[in-house]
Design an enzyme around this catalytic site. Structure first.
Site, mmCIF file in Angstrom:
data_model
loop_
_atom_site.group_PDB
_atom_site.id
_atom_site.type_symbol
_atom_site.label_atom_id
_atom_site.label_comp_id
_atom_site.label_asym_id
_atom_site.label_seq_id
_atom_site.Cartn_x
_atom_site.Cartn_y
_atom_site.Cartn_z
ATOM 1 N N CYS A 196 0.847 -1.180 0.000
ATOM 2 C CA CYS A 196 0.000 0.000 0.000
ATOM 3 C C CYS A 196 0.888 1.238 0.000
ATOM 4 O O CYS A 196 1.328 1.709 1.047
ATOM 5 C CB CYS A 196 -0.901 -0.018 1.232
ATOM 6 S SG CYS A 196 -1.976 1.389 1.327
ATOM 7 N N THR A 446 -25.616 2.012 11.824
ATOM 8 C CA THR A 446 -26.663 1.819 10.832
ATOM 9 C C THR A 446 -27.488 3.086 10.731
ATOM 10 O O THR A 446 -27.594 3.839 11.684
ATOM 11 C CB THR A 446 -27.571 0.628 11.165
ATOM 12 O OG1 THR A 446 -28.508 0.484 10.109
ATOM 13 C CG2 THR A 446 -28.319 0.818 12.453
ATOM 14 N N TYR A 447 -27.975 3.318 9.547
ATOM 15 C CA TYR A 447 -28.892 4.443 9.366
ATOM 16 C C TYR A 447 -30.283 3.918 9.028
ATOM 17 O O TYR A 447 -31.151 4.660 8.604
ATOM 18 C CB TYR A 447 -28.375 5.355 8.254
ATOM 19 C CG TYR A 447 -26.957 5.814 8.488
ATOM 20 C CD1 TYR A 447 -26.696 6.897 9.328
ATOM 21 C CD2 TYR A 447 -25.889 5.156 7.909
ATOM 22 C CE1 TYR A 447 -25.397 7.308 9.563
ATOM 23 C CE2 TYR A 447 -24.587 5.571 8.136
ATOM 24 C CZ TYR A 447 -24.354 6.648 8.967
ATOM 25 O OH TYR A 447 -23.061 7.050 9.202
ATOM 26 N N ASN A 448 -30.401 2.602 9.173
ATOM 27 C CA ASN A 448 -31.665 1.953 8.841
ATOM 28 C C ASN A 448 -32.120 2.260 7.423
ATOM 29 O O ASN A 448 -33.301 2.395 7.152
ATOM 30 C CB ASN A 448 -32.759 2.336 9.837
ATOM 31 C CG ASN A 448 -32.467 1.780 11.206
ATOM 32 O OD1 ASN A 448 -32.072 0.626 11.342
ATOM 33 N ND2 ASN A 448 -32.603 2.628 12.225
ATOM 34 N N THR A 449 -31.166 2.362 6.542
ATOM 35 C CA THR A 449 -31.539 2.569 5.149
ATOM 36 C C THR A 449 -30.803 1.552 4.303
ATOM 37 O O THR A 449 -29.749 1.034 4.683
ATOM 38 C CB THR A 449 -31.126 3.965 4.652
ATOM 39 O OG1 THR A 449 -29.720 4.109 4.841
ATOM 40 C CG2 THR A 449 -31.861 5.052 5.385
ATOM 41 N N GLU A 523 -22.807 4.005 1.478
ATOM 42 C CA GLU A 523 -23.066 2.656 1.973
ATOM 43 C C GLU A 523 -21.917 1.717 1.639
ATOM 44 O O GLU A 523 -21.583 0.820 2.405
ATOM 45 C CB GLU A 523 -24.384 2.139 1.391
ATOM 46 C CG GLU A 523 -25.581 2.824 2.036
ATOM 47 C CD GLU A 523 -26.890 2.521 1.329
ATOM 48 O OE1 GLU A 523 -26.925 2.664 0.089
ATOM 49 O OE2 GLU A 523 -27.849 2.152 1.995
#
Lengths: 552, 843
Positions: A196, A446-449, A523
C-alpha cells in the site's frame, strides 16, 4: 524531498491552531518565505511548455532550491483543498495565484478528489460539512497538520471517524510502550506487506519527522534487529493469522537483548493489525495519494494529448455513474431485502439439523476458496515498497486447504469482548477500551436505510458480512447459520470482500462498481468500514490468543 | 424456607467430608454444577459433559452425557445447572443458542429431555427456579431472556433487555417472582417473572460487561455483580435505588462470583483472563483476599460451593481440563504473607510508617499520645470482630513530620559557593574554608579544615593564623533530617535528646603529648557517660518549640559568653539501619584565651570521631612530616564521603591537592568527584561544578569539560540549523541574534532568557533588568519573576541573587555553558557556544 519536508515542517504548525489570529500570523510568515524563495530562484521561462521527461512524479527536477519551493507549493496546494479552515484555504489560493503571477509554475492536483472510485462531488467537501464533522476535521488537522484522504472518505460516517481518529491518534502519538519512530516504522512494515504505497508514503514522512533514521527505510535489513524479528509476525498476521502460535510469541519475547516486552508487543500487534486493515480500506475505497505527496500533484500543465495513467485510472472521467446500469440489475436491493425478510420469518420453521449447520460453515469456508480474486491489472508501485518486507511470495492462502488442517477458531472460546479486551487493556491501558468502542461502532453503525429504502433493519446483513470475513480467517460462530451468507451476499460482493480482505492490492475499480450497484457510495464506504474492522478483529483475535497461550 | 431447613437436616445426617483433590477431564470445562445432596458434580464444556461422583478420596466418573457418533453443537455447553429440587434434572446452555434439559432418570443412554432452540445467539446462562420444579430461565447473547415451563414445548415468556447480550440471569432467593439479569453494556436489570413487558428496575453496575451476578443466599436482598472492569460490587436491592454497599477491586476481569455459604460477608470469584486463581473475599476487607486457591494452571471457568450450608468445600473447573475440590483449610491466606509494614515519604519529606502493633508495643519507650494532634502518631485499631476469621492484624501508623528548614540544603549551596578551592596559598584556603564552615554552624567541618591546615602547613605559620579561627563553633546539628516531632512513635525508633556537657576545649596551637592523652581519656569518659546524659524525648518535657528556643538561647549565649557552655546535642538514628552513619557533632563553645592548653574533645559517637588525635599522640613531634598524616586524612575524607558529605571530601581533596592525591585511589576520587558534580548540578550550581571539574586532577573528570562543547543553534526565524556563523542564518539571510535592547547584532556574548528566548548583549541586558523585570523585547514576559525581584542586585554571588558576572566569566573560560541535564528539555534555541546562561540568574 522528504528530508526537506522534515525540516520545513515547523512552519506549517501554526496553521493548525484553532485561533484565527495565530493562523493568520503563520500564514503571513509562510507567504513571506515563499515569496523570498521565489525571488531567490527567479522567474522560470514559462515559454517552454515542453514537459520534463517524467513530469508526473518528479516535478521540475531543477535545483535543490527549486524542488524545495515545489514541495512548499505542493503543500500549499494541499491546503487549498484539505484545510478545514476557510481562511487558510483562501489565503493559500491567493498565495498560489501570486506565485503564479510571478511567473513560477504552480502545481495542480492529479486526479479528482480523495478516491479513485468515488466521484469527488459525492464526497464531503471540506468546505461544506456540518459543525460536528467540522470539529472532527479540525481536531484531525491539529493533530497531524493534514487531513488525509482516508479521513475525508470516512467523513461519510462522522461517528465512526471520530472513534477511528481518536484510536489512531492514541496509537501513534500518545503515551505508549513504543517510541514514536518505532510506531511509524511498524506502520510502514504493515502497510508494505500489502504494497500500500499510500500508507507507506504517509508514514515514511511521519517517520522522518519524528526523527527516524533514514537508513531504516532502505529495507528491513537496515532496521534494528528487534524490528526485523517482527517481520515474521507481520507476515503471518497479514496473510495467514491462523498459523500464529505461542512459539512465535515466545521467539519475540525471549530474544536476549533484542527481545520485546509484552506491552511493546501488544502495541506492535495493535499497530500491525490496524495498518493491515487500513491498507484494505485504502485499496477498497481507492484512496488517492495525498496531494502534497508523490503522485498527488503535477507541475505539468494540463493538456489534452497527454493522459496520465493516473487520470485514466481515476474514474472521474468516465461518466457511467453507479446508477447508470440500474436497469440491468433492477431490483437488486429489493431482492436482497426480500431475502432478509424471509430469513427473519422462516428461520424458526425450517430449522436445519446440527450436521447441516456444521457443514454449512465448512461449505462457506470452502466456497470462499473458489471465489477467485481477479488478476492484478494496473498496480504500479511508485515507491519501492517491496524493500520494506521480506518474502514477497508469502500471501493469503485459503484457510481450509487439504493437507494442512488447522482447527477452527471458535469465537465462543476466545472472543474479543471477554478475552481480547481484557488482555489488551491489561498490557496497554485504554487501548482496549478504544478498540472496543471502535469495533462496536463499526458493527452497530446503521442508518436503517438500504439504497433508497428507509427503515430497514440491516443488522442481519451486517452480521453476515462480519461473519463472512471471520469465516475466511477460519473463525466460527457457533450460533450463526452460515447458510444466511449465501442468501445475502452475492457473488460479485463476495469477490470484492475476499479481494479486499485477503489481497487488497488487487482491488480494482471494476470490482468496486460491480457489487451492490444501486447502493450509495456512503453505503459502500460503510461496508468497507465493516470489512476493515472485522479483519482487524480477526487478526487481533489470533494474535491475542497466541499471546494468551504463551502467558498460561 | 421450609425446604431449606429440610435440606439442612439432611446434611447433618450425612456430613460431608473429603480432602483437596482433583481429576483430569478430557477437555476444558466451561461450567460446573453440583446436585442438591452434594454427592455429584456435573462438568460441561465444548467437548465434555460428564457427571462425577464426589467420593472421600477421589472423583469418580459416573456418567458421560455426551453421546452420539457425531456430537452436535447442542452439546457444546456454555453453562450447566443442576436443579436444586429435582435431582434428576439438569439444564445446559449451548453455544449455538440451544437450551437443553436432561433427565437422568431416563433409561436410555441418551438422557436428553427437551430441546429449545428459540434463542438466535449463544445462550450464556441457564438458571432453574430455586423452589419451582418446572421453571427454567435462560439468558442469551441475542439480548433476550426466556422463561421455560418444562412441561411445555416452548417458552412461556420472553423478556427483552432492550440491549445486547445477557451475560447472567439469577433467580432471587428472597422473592419468588424476581430475577436479576446482567448485561454486556454494564447494566443490571430486575424483572418480575409475571411481567415480561418491562423490567422492574435497571441500574448501571459496571463499566463494560457485567459477566456475573449472584444473590446472597441468606435472603438479604444483596446482589453481588462482577464485571470486566475488574470489580466485584455488592448491591443492596431492598432500598428504592440499588445502593452499592461494598466494592472489591480484583486484578482481572471477574468471570464468576459466588457467595460463600454460612459466611455472611464472604464470596468467591474467579477470572476469565490472565489470572488463574480463585479468591475468596471478605467484602469488608476489599484490599486483600481472605483466601486463595492457586491450583489451576489455566483460567478457572466454573466455581461452585459444594453444599449450600457447608462453607469449607469449593469445587472448580478450569480450562486446564481439571476439576478440583478445594478444602478451605488448604487455602492460601494471602494476609499471612502480606507485609504489614509500610513506609512512605511525603512530598515535603514527611515520613509515614506503619507497622504491626505487636512490633511497636514491644517498645517500652512508646508513650500514649492524645489523638487528634497530627504531630503525634495516629493509631488505627480495628475492633476485633469475633465473627471475623481474618488474622488479627492491627498496625500503627506513625507520621514523622520534617521541619522544612531542617531539611534544607542551604548549607550545601552556601558552602559550595563560598568555599575557595584554589588560587591562594594552602593555609589561607584552609582558613577561609574553616571560616565558611564556622559561619554556617558546621563546627566539625570547620575544625577539620583547621586541622588540615595545621597538619600540612609549615609549623611556623600555625601560630600566626591559627587560634583566631577556632572559636565559638555553632551548636546546631549538622544535618538533622527530622525534627523529631513524633518520637517514640513506636517504630522502635528511639530518638534521643542528648544533653552533654560540651566542655570541649581543644588546643590547636600545640598539641602536646599529655594533652592528647588527656583528650583521649576524655573521649572515653564521654562515651561512657553518654547513657546517663540522655533524656527521653518521649517524656514530652521538651516540645519542638522548646527545642528551638533552646537552640536560640544557646546561640545568643554563645555569642557573648566566654565560658564553656552546655550544648544540646540532637541525635536521631534509625534503628533499622544500624550501619547508617551517625552524625558526628562536636560542640565547642570555647574562646581561645580561656582554653589555654587544655584540649577536651567530646564525642558523642566515638567510633567515628577523630581517631586522628589519639593515633598521632605517641609519635607527634613538631616537625612531623606532612606525609605522616596522610593515612589519617585519607580516612577522614572517606569518612566524610561515607557520611554523605561528599562536598567536604572533594573540597579537601582539591585544596590538599598533591599532598593527599596519591593516597587515594583514582577510582574513589572519580567516584567522589562525579557524586559532587552531580549534586552541584542538581542545585544548579553550574559555576562551582565547572570549577570543580577544572580543578580536579582526575582524568575522567577533567575530560568532562571536553565533551559536548558544541552547541547547535537554530535560526530564530526559519528554525533551521545555523552552520557557519552564529549570528547570521545562511538560509534566510537574516540576523538571528539581535540584541533586544540596542537592536544590533550580537557577535560576542549573547545572553537570553529561557522563558521567552529574547536576549542580547550581556551588558545591555544587565542594565535593562536592573530597571525593569520585563523582557526588553516587549513580549511581555516577566524575565525576572516577582520572587526574585527582591534580590538586591544581579551581581551578588548569592543563591538568591544571580552571580551573573562570574557566571559569564566562568562559562566563557570553560567553553561549556550548557548543563547536559537541561539541554534536552530546552527549546531549540541554543545559541552561541559562548552564550551566557541567564537562566541561572533568572529562573
Amino acid at each position: 524531498m522528504d528530508a526537506q519536508d522534515q525540516e520545513t515542517l515547523g512552519r506549517w504548525d501554526g496553521l493548525a491552531s484553532r485561533d484565527t489570529s495565530s493562523r493568520t500570523a503563520a500564514m503571513e510568515h509562510i507567504r513571506q518565505e515563499v515569496l523570498s524563495k521565489v525571488e531567490a530562484i527567479g522567474p522560470e521561462p514559462t515559454s517552454s511548455p515542453s514537459p520534463s521527461p517524467s513530469p508526473c512524479l518528479s516535478p521540475a527536477s531543477g535545483s535543490p532550491a527549486r524542488s524545495d519551493l515545489n514541495a512548499v507549493l505542493a503543500h500549499l496546494l494541499m491546503l487549498t483543498k484539505r484545510c478545514p479552515f476557510e481562511d487558510v484555504r483562501e489565503r493559500c489560493v491567493r498565495l498560489l495565484q501570486t506565485v503564479q503571477d510571478l511567473g513560477v509554475r504552480i502545481p495542480r492536483p492529479l486526479g479528482n478528489g480523495p478516491s479513485r472510485f468515488i466521484p469527488e462531488k459525492e464526497i464531503l467537501q471540506v468546505s461544506k460539512v456540518d459543525t460536528r464533522t467540522q470539529s472532527i476535521f479540525e481536531d484531525a488537522f491539529a493533530a497531524l497538520g493534514r487531513l488525509d484522504n482516508i479521513s475525508l472518505v470516512m467523513g461519510f460516517h462522522p461517528q465512526y471517524l471520530e472513534s477511528f481518529l481518536r484510536t489512531q491518534h492514541y496509537l501513534l502519538q500518545m503515551d505508549g510502550p513504543l517510541s514514536l519512530h518505532y510506531r511509524h516504522y511498524i506502520g510502514i512494515m504493515a502497510a508494505a506487506r500489502h504494497q500500500c504505497s499510500y500508507l507507506v508514503n504517509l508514514h515514511v514522512n511521519d517517520f522522518l519527522q519524528v526523527g527516524g533514521d533514514p537508513k531504516w527505510l532502505n529495507g528491513l535489513d537496515g532496521a534494528p534487529r528487534k524490528l526485523q524479528q517482527l517481520g515474521e509476525l507481520n507476515k503471518i498476521l497479514a496473510h495467514r493469522p491462523w498459523l500464529l502460535t505461542k512459539e512465535h510469541i515466545e521467539g519475540l519475547l525471549k530474544a536476549e537483548e533484542h527481545s520485546w516486552s509484552l506491552a511493546e508487543l501488544i502495541h506492535a500487534v495493535v499497530l500491525l493489525t490496524h495498518y493491515h486493515s487500513l491498507a484494505s480500506f485504502t485499496f477498497g475505497c481507492g484512496i488517492m495519494p495525498e496531494i502534497h505527496c508523490d503522485g498527488g500533484h503535477t507541475f505539468r500543465p494540463p493538456s489534452v494529448g497527454h493522459y496520465c495513467v493516473c487520470d485514466i485510472a481515476n474514474g472521474n472521467n468516465h461518466h457511467d455513474s453507479p446508477f447508470g446500469s440500474q436497469e440491468v440489475c433492477g431490483g437488486e436491493v429489493e431482492v436482497l431485502m426480500e431475502r432478509m425478510k424471509q430469513l427473519q420469518e422462516c428461520r424458526d420453521d425450517e430449522e436445519a439439523s446440527q450436521e447441516e449447520m456444521a457443514t454449512r460453515f465448512e461449505r462457506e469456508k470452502t466456497e470462499s476458496m473458489l471465489v477467485v480474486t481477479a488478476e492484478d491489472e494496473e498496480w504500479v508501485p511508485s515507491r519501492d515498497i517491496s524493500r520494506h518486507f521480506e518474502d514477497p511470495s508469502y500471501g493469503y492462502k485459503d484457510f481450509s486447504r487439504r493437507g494442512e488442517h488447522v482447527p477452527t477458531f471458535r469465537v465462543q472460546d476466545y472472543s474479543w469482548e471477554d478475552h481480547g479486551y481484557s488482555l489488551v487493556n491489561r498490557l496497554y491501558p485504554d487501548v482496549g477500551q478504544m478498540l472496543d468502542e471502535k469495533f462496536q461502532m463499526a458493527y452497530n453503525l446503521t442508518y436503517n436505510t438500504m439504497a433508497t429504502h428507509k427503515d430497514v433493519d440491516t443488522s442481519m446483513l451486517r452480521r453476515a458480512i462480519w461473519n463472512y470475513i471471520h469465516c475466511m480467517f477460519g473463525i466460527r460462530y457457533d450460533d450463526y447459520d452460515y447458510g444466511e451468507i449465501n442468501q445475502l451476499l452475492d457473488r460479485s460482493f463476495k469477490i470484492y470482500i475476499k479481494t479486499m480482505v485477503c489481497s487488497p492490492e488487487k482491488t480494482t475499480k471494476r470490482m468496486y462498481e460491480s457489487f451492490w450497484r444501486q447502493f450509495q457510495h456512503s453505503e459502500k464506504v460503510h461496508v468497507n468500514l465493516l470489512l476493515m474492522e472485522a479483519r482487524m478483529q480477526a487478526e487481533l483475535l489470533y494474535a491475542l490468543r497466541a499471546i494468551t497461550r504463551y502467558m498460561t | 424456607m421450609e425446604k431449606m431447613s429440610r435440606v439442612t437436616t439432611a446434611l447433618s445426617s450425612s456430613a460431608i467430608s473429603g480432602r483437596t483433590m482433583f481429576c483430569h477431564l478430557d477437555a476444558p470445562a466451561n461450567a460446573i454444577s453440583v446436585c442438591r445432596d452434594a454427592t455429584q458434580v456435573v462438568v460441561a464444556g465444548r467437548n465434555i459433559f460428564k457427571i462425577y461422583a464426589l467420593e472421600e478420596e477421589q472423583f469418580v466418573e459416573k456418567l458421560n452425557l455426551r453421546v452420539g457418533r457425531k456430537p452436535s453443537l447442542n452439546l457444546s455447553c456454555a453453562d450447566v445447572m443442576w436443579h436444586q429440587m429435582e435431582e434428576n434434572l439438569l439444564a445446559t446452555a449451548a453455544t449455538n443458542g440451544a437450551v437443553v434439559t436432561w433427565n437422568l432418570g431416563k433409561p436410555s443412554r441418551n438422557k436428553q429431555d427437551q430441546l429449545f432452540t428459540e434463542h438466535k445467539r449463544t445462550v450464556n446462562k441457564v438458571c432453574f427456579h430455586p423452589t419451582e420444579v418446572y421453571m427454567l430461565l435462560s439468558g442469551s447473547q441475542d439480548g433476550f431472556m426466556k422463561c421455560f415451563d418444562l412441561r411445555k414445548k416452548e417458552s412461556v415468556s420472553t423478556f427483552s433487555g432492550q440491549s445486547e447480550s445477557v451475560r447472567d440471569v439469577q433467580f432471587s432467593m428472597k422473592d419468588y417472582f424476581t430475577f436479576a439479569a446482567s448485561f454486556e453494556n454494564g447494566n443490571v436489570q430486575l424483572w418480575d417473572i409475571r411481567r415480561p413487558d418491562r423490567y422492574e428496575r435497571m441500574f448501571t453496575a459496571h463499566t463494560g460487561p457485567v459477566f456475573c451476578c449472584d444473590w446472597h443466599p441468606d435472603d438479604r436482598g444483596w446482589l453481588a455483580t462482577g464485571g470486566r472492569d475488574k470489580m466485584v460490587k455488592v448491591w443492596d436491592m431492598t432500598t428504592n435505588r440499588a445502593k452499592e454497599i461494598y466494592c472489591v477491586q480484583t486484578i482481572a476481569s471477574v468471570a464468576r462470583v459466588k457467595w460463600r455459604p454460612e459466611r455472611k460477608f464472604h464470596l468467591a470469584t474467579c477470572s476469565m483472563m490472565v489470572d488463574h486463581n480463585i479468591y475468596v473475599w471478605d467484602v469488608r476487607r476489599p484490599f486483600i483476599p481472605f483466601a486463595t486457591f492457586e491450583e489451576h494452571k489455566d483460567v478457572t471457568t466454573g466455581i461452585v460451593w459444594r453444599h449450600q450450608h457447608e462453607p469449607h468445600f469449593l469445587l472448580s473447573g478450569s480450562k486446564d481440563s481439571t476439576l478440583y475440590q478445594h478444602m478451605f483449610k488448604d487455602a492460601t491466606r494471602p494476609v499471612d504473607k502480606a507485609n504489614p509494614e509500610g513506609l512512605c515519604f511525603g512530598l515535603f519529606g514527611d515520613l509515614a510508617f506503619a507497622a504491626k502493633e505487636s512490633l511497636i508495643s514491644g517498645d517500652a519507650n512508646r508513650k500514649p499520645y492524645p489523638g487528634g494532634d497530627r504531630r503525634y502518631p495516629i493509631f488505627f485499631f480495628k475492633k476485633p470482630d469475633p465473627t471475623e476469621q481474618f488474622a488479627h492484624v492491627s498496625s500503627a501508623l506513625s507520621v514523622f513530620e520534617t521541619d522544612l528548614d531542617s531539611n534544607r540544603m542551604d548549607w550545601f549551596v552556601r558552602t559550595a559557593q563560598l568555599y575557595l578551592l584554589g588560587g591562594k596559598p594552602f593555609a589561607e584556603l584552609c582558613d577561609h574554608n574553616a571560616e565558611v564552615a564556622r559561619e554556617l554552624k558546621r563546627p566539625q567541618v570547620s575544625t577539620t579544615w583547621t586541622m588540615l591546615r595545621i597538619m600540612f602547613s609549615d609549623p611556623a605559620n600555625i601560630a600566626t593564623s591559627g587560634p583566631n579561627h577556632l572559636s565559638k563553633l555553632g551548636t546546631l546539628p549538622l544535618m538533622n533530617s527530622f525534627n523529631l516531632k513524633e518520637i517514640g512513635s513506636g517504630i522502635g525508633n528511639e530518638s534521643r535528646l542528648e544533653r552533654n556537657k560540651g566542655d570541649i576545649r581543644q588546643d590547636n596551637v600545640h598539641l602536646e603529648p599529655e594533652n592528647i592523652s588527656n583528650n583521649n581519656e576524655e573521649n572515653e569518659e564521654t562515651e561512657g557517660s553518654e547513657g546517663q546524659a540522655e533524656y527521653m524525648f518521649g517524656d514530652a518535657e521538651l516540645d519542638d518549640d522548646d527545642l528551638y528556643s533552646m537552640e536560640h538561647d544557646n546561640q545568643t549565649e554563645e555569642q557573648e559568653c566566654t565560658l564553656p557552655q552546655e550544648a544540646f546535642q540532637l541525635r536521631h538514628d534509625i534503628l533499622d539501619n544500624p550501619s547508617a552513619p551517625e552524625h558526628l557533632q562536636q560542640d565547642k563553645a570555647d574562646s581561645p584565651h580561656v582554653s589555654g592548653n587544655e584540649a577536651e574533645v567530646t564525642c558523642l559517637t566515638p567510633i567515628e570521631s577523630f581517631s586522628l588525635i589519639s593515633i598521632s599522640q605517641p609519635l607527634f613531634t613538631p616537625d612531623l612530616p606532612a606525609s605522616f598524616f596522610c593515612p589519617i586524612v585519607r580516612e577522614m575524607l572517606s569518612y566524610y564521603a561515607e557520611k554523605g558529605d561528599v562536598q567536604m571530601a572533594v573540597s579537601a581533596l582539591i585544596v590538599l591537592g598533591e599532598r593527599i592525591r596519591k593516597e587515594i585511589d583514582d577510582l574513589t576520587q572519580e567516584h567522589w568527584y562525579t557524586s559532587y558534580i552531580d549534586l552541584l548540578q542538581r542545585f544548579e550550581l553550574w559555576n562551582v561544578s565547572n570549577e570543580v571539574i577544572k580543578l580536579s586532577t582526575c582524568g575522567a573528570i577533567t575530560c568532562l569539560n571536553q565533551t559536548s562543547t558544541t552547541l547547535h543553534i537554530n535560526c530564530s526565524n526559519c528554525k533551521r540549523p545555523m552552520n557557519s556563523r552564529g549570528w547570521i542564518c545562511d538560509r534566510c539571510h537574516q540576523c538571528a541574534s539581535v540584541c533586544a535592547v540596542c537592536h544590533h547584532v550580537v557577535k560576542g556574548l549573547f545572553v537570553w532568557c529561557q522563558g521567552c528566548s529574547h536576549g542580547g548583549h550581556l551588558e545591555h541586558i544587565i542594565n535593562w533588568l536592573k530597571s525593569s523585570p520585563h523582557c526588553p523585547a516587549g513580549c511581555g514576559h516577566l524575565c525576572i519573576p516577582p520572587s526574585r525581584r527582591a534580590a538586591p542586585s544581579l551581581a551578588t554571588p548569592d543563591s538568591a541573587g544571580p552571580p551573573l558576572p562570574r557566571s559569564a566569566d566562568a562559562d566563557h573560560k570553560q567553553g561549556r555553558a550548557v548543563n547536559p541535564k537541561k539541554k534536552s528539555g530546552q527549546r531549540e534555541s541554543q545559541r552561541d557556544e559562548r552564550a551566557v546562561r541567564l537562566h541561572e540568574v533568572l529562573t
